[in-house]
Design a protein around this motif. Sequence first.
Motif, PDB file in Angstrom:
ATOM      1  N   MET A  43       3.796  40.864  39.761  1.00 38.34           N
ATOM      2  CA  MET A  43       2.967  41.156  38.554  1.00 38.34           C
ATOM      3  C   MET A  43       2.506  40.076  37.812  1.00 38.34           C
ATOM      4  O   MET A  43       3.134  38.962  37.533  1.00 38.34           O
ATOM      5  CB  MET A  43       4.063  41.884  37.657  1.00 38.34           C
ATOM      6  CG  MET A  43       3.746  42.166  36.112  1.00 38.34           C
ATOM      7  SD  MET A  43       4.928  42.755  35.277  1.00 38.34           S
ATOM      8  CE  MET A  43       4.353  42.511  33.568  1.00 38.34           C
ATOM      9  N   GLY A  44       1.084  40.242  37.455  1.00 41.16           N
ATOM     10  CA  GLY A  44       0.335  39.285  36.681  1.00 41.16           C
ATOM     11  C   GLY A  44       0.442  39.661  35.145  1.00 41.16           C
ATOM     12  O   GLY A  44       0.370  40.809  34.774  1.00 41.16           O
ATOM     13  N   THR A  45       0.766  38.696  34.344  1.00 40.70           N
ATOM     14  CA  THR A  45       0.898  38.747  33.128  1.00 40.70           C
ATOM     15  C   THR A  45       0.440  37.435  32.060  1.00 40.70           C
ATOM     16  O   THR A  45       0.558  36.454  32.742  1.00 40.70           O
ATOM     17  CB  THR A  45       2.142  39.479  32.310  1.00 40.70           C
ATOM     18  OG1 THR A  45       1.841  39.959  31.109  1.00 40.70           O
ATOM     19  CG2 THR A  45       3.272  38.282  32.385  1.00 40.70           C
ATOM     20  N   SER A  46       0.156  37.595  30.816  1.00 40.93           N
ATOM     21  CA  SER A  46      -0.029  36.547  29.985  1.00 40.93           C
ATOM     22  C   SER A  46       0.993  36.652  28.963  1.00 40.93           C
ATOM     23  O   SER A  46       1.024  37.393  27.968  1.00 40.93           O
ATOM     24  CB  SER A  46      -1.390  36.452  29.472  1.00 40.93           C
ATOM     25  OG  SER A  46      -1.630  35.351  28.726  1.00 40.93           O
ATOM     26  N   SER A  98      -8.268  38.570  44.008  1.00 39.92           N
ATOM     27  CA  SER A  98      -8.112  37.550  45.127  1.00 39.92           C
ATOM     28  C   SER A  98      -6.721  37.977  45.806  1.00 39.92           C
ATOM     29  O   SER A  98      -6.251  37.285  46.841  1.00 39.92           O
ATOM     30  CB  SER A  98      -7.960  36.223  44.663  1.00 39.92           C
ATOM     31  OG  SER A  98      -7.025  35.977  43.459  1.00 39.92           O
ATOM     32  N   GLY A  99      -5.912  38.555  45.307  1.00 37.22           N
ATOM     33  CA  GLY A  99      -4.574  38.964  46.100  1.00 37.22           C
ATOM     34  C   GLY A  99      -3.388  38.028  45.726  1.00 37.22           C
ATOM     35  O   GLY A  99      -2.239  38.260  46.109  1.00 37.22           O
ATOM     36  N   GLN A 100      -3.727  37.095  44.610  1.00 40.64           N
ATOM     37  CA  GLN A 100      -2.362  36.468  44.117  1.00 40.64           C
ATOM     38  C   GLN A 100      -1.509  37.397  43.351  1.00 40.64           C
ATOM     39  O   GLN A 100      -0.148  36.971  43.259  1.00 40.64           O
ATOM     40  CB  GLN A 100      -2.977  35.478  43.301  1.00 40.64           C
ATOM     41  CG  GLN A 100      -3.998  34.360  43.476  1.00 40.64           C
ATOM     42  CD  GLN A 100      -4.484  33.693  42.656  1.00 40.64           C
ATOM     43  OE1 GLN A 100      -3.672  32.765  41.658  1.00 40.64           O
ATOM     44  NE2 GLN A 100      -5.628  33.593  42.276  1.00 40.64           N
ATOM     45  N   VAL A 101      -1.750  38.707  42.842  1.00 45.24           N
ATOM     46  CA  VAL A 101      -0.769  39.550  42.207  1.00 45.24           C
ATOM     47  C   VAL A 101      -1.273  40.769  42.549  1.00 45.24           C
ATOM     48  O   VAL A 101      -2.313  41.173  43.193  1.00 45.24           O
ATOM     49  CB  VAL A 101      -0.838  39.282  40.803  1.00 45.24           C
ATOM     50  CG1 VAL A 101      -0.477  37.876  40.207  1.00 45.24           C
ATOM     51  CG2 VAL A 101      -2.285  39.681  40.141  1.00 45.24           C
ATOM     52  N   ASP A 102      -0.110  41.652  42.707  1.00 44.28           N
ATOM     53  CA  ASP A 102      -0.379  42.923  43.202  1.00 44.28           C
ATOM     54  C   ASP A 102      -0.787  44.124  42.150  1.00 44.28           C
ATOM     55  O   ASP A 102      -1.388  45.053  42.286  1.00 44.28           O
ATOM     56  CB  ASP A 102       1.009  43.642  43.863  1.00 44.28           C
ATOM     57  CG  ASP A 102       1.216  42.702  45.063  1.00 44.28           C
ATOM     58  OD1 ASP A 102       0.510  42.879  46.130  1.00 44.28           O
ATOM     59  OD2 ASP A 102       2.319  42.007  45.125  1.00 44.28           O
ATOM     60  N   PHE A 103      -0.436  43.784  40.887  1.00 40.30           N
ATOM     61  CA  PHE A 103      -0.857  44.607  39.573  1.00 40.30           C
ATOM     62  C   PHE A 103      -0.733  43.626  38.388  1.00 40.30           C
ATOM     63  O   PHE A 103       0.105  42.605  38.372  1.00 40.30           O
ATOM     64  CB  PHE A 103       0.056  45.682  39.643  1.00 40.30           C
ATOM     65  CG  PHE A 103       1.574  45.540  39.201  1.00 40.30           C
ATOM     66  CD1 PHE A 103       1.957  45.697  37.813  1.00 40.30           C
ATOM     67  CD2 PHE A 103       2.528  45.280  40.338  1.00 40.30           C
ATOM     68  CE1 PHE A 103       3.315  45.388  37.672  1.00 40.30           C
ATOM     69  CE2 PHE A 103       3.946  45.044  39.792  1.00 40.30           C
ATOM     70  CZ  PHE A 103       4.235  45.245  38.563  1.00 40.30           C
TER      71      PHE A 103
END
Length: 261
Positions: A43-46, A98-103
Motif C-alpha cells: 500500500m502506498g501512502t503519504s 510502475s508497480g512499486q505499490v499495489d494500491f
Amino acid sequence: MKKKWFSLAAVFVLLAGFLAACGTSDSANGSGEGEEGKKKLIMGTSADYPPFEYIDTAKSDEIIGVDIDIAKAVTEKLGYEFEVRDMDFGGLIQALQSGQVDFVLSAMSATEDRKKNVDFSEIYYTSKHMIVSKKGSDITSLEDLEGKTVGVQLGSIQETKAKDLTEEVDMKVENRNRIPELIQEIKAGRFDAAIIEDTVAQGFFEKDKELEGFTVEDADGGYAIALPKDSELTEEFNKALQEMIDNGELDEIITKWFSGE
C-alpha cells in the motif's frame, strides 16, 4: 585440486546470488508472499495527513490513521496481508503505475483527471477545503487572498483547487511535498495561507492556537482507493468496502479517528 575447488566455490556463490535476486523480485514489483502463503499487497501512502495517515512520533514510528485501518479491514476480508510504504503524495500515482505499490490509500480524491491513469474504488469519504492562515491575518474570504502567496500540497486536490481559484483571485500558488511544511511556511511568514483538507486542518487547529481558517466549497469527487488500470483488485476492494458500509464498520473507523478516541 585447489584450483578446481575454488572454481566450484565461485559457481556456488554466483548461484546463491542469482537465487537471492529471484527471491526478491516480487517485493521489488510491489507484491510478494506473506505468512502462511498469503499474498502480500503493498500500500502506498503519504503519512503526513492526520487523521488519515500519520506517525505519532511520541508513541512509535508506526503509520496509523483512518486509511490504515480501512486497508487492514479490506485486506483481511479478502485474505491478503499488506505492507505500508510511505512516500511523497505527488509520487503515489507514478508508484502505482510502475508497480512499486499495489494500491494507494492516502486521502486521495477520485478526480476525472486521475481516472485517466488509475482506477478507483467506491468513495469512502467526502471532504471540504479549508483556507488556513495565522490568526490576525485578516484572511476571512477568498477575496482576501488577492495578492497573497498560498501554499498547497504537491499533487493534491487542493493544488488543483488553487489553480482554479487563480482564475478568480490574483494570488501566487506554491507547493510543498508535506502538509507540515505548509504549516511551517505559514508560521514563518513565507506563505500567507494554505489550502488544506478541512478535517486535517482541524487537527492542526487543536494543536496550534496561532492558526485559524474557514471552509470553502466541497472538494471535487471524494476519497477512494486507487488501483492500477483494469486491476482485478478493484472489484474485490469494492465488495469489501460495500460490506463495511453496510455493516457500519466504515463509520466506526471514521468516528474512532475523528473523535480522537
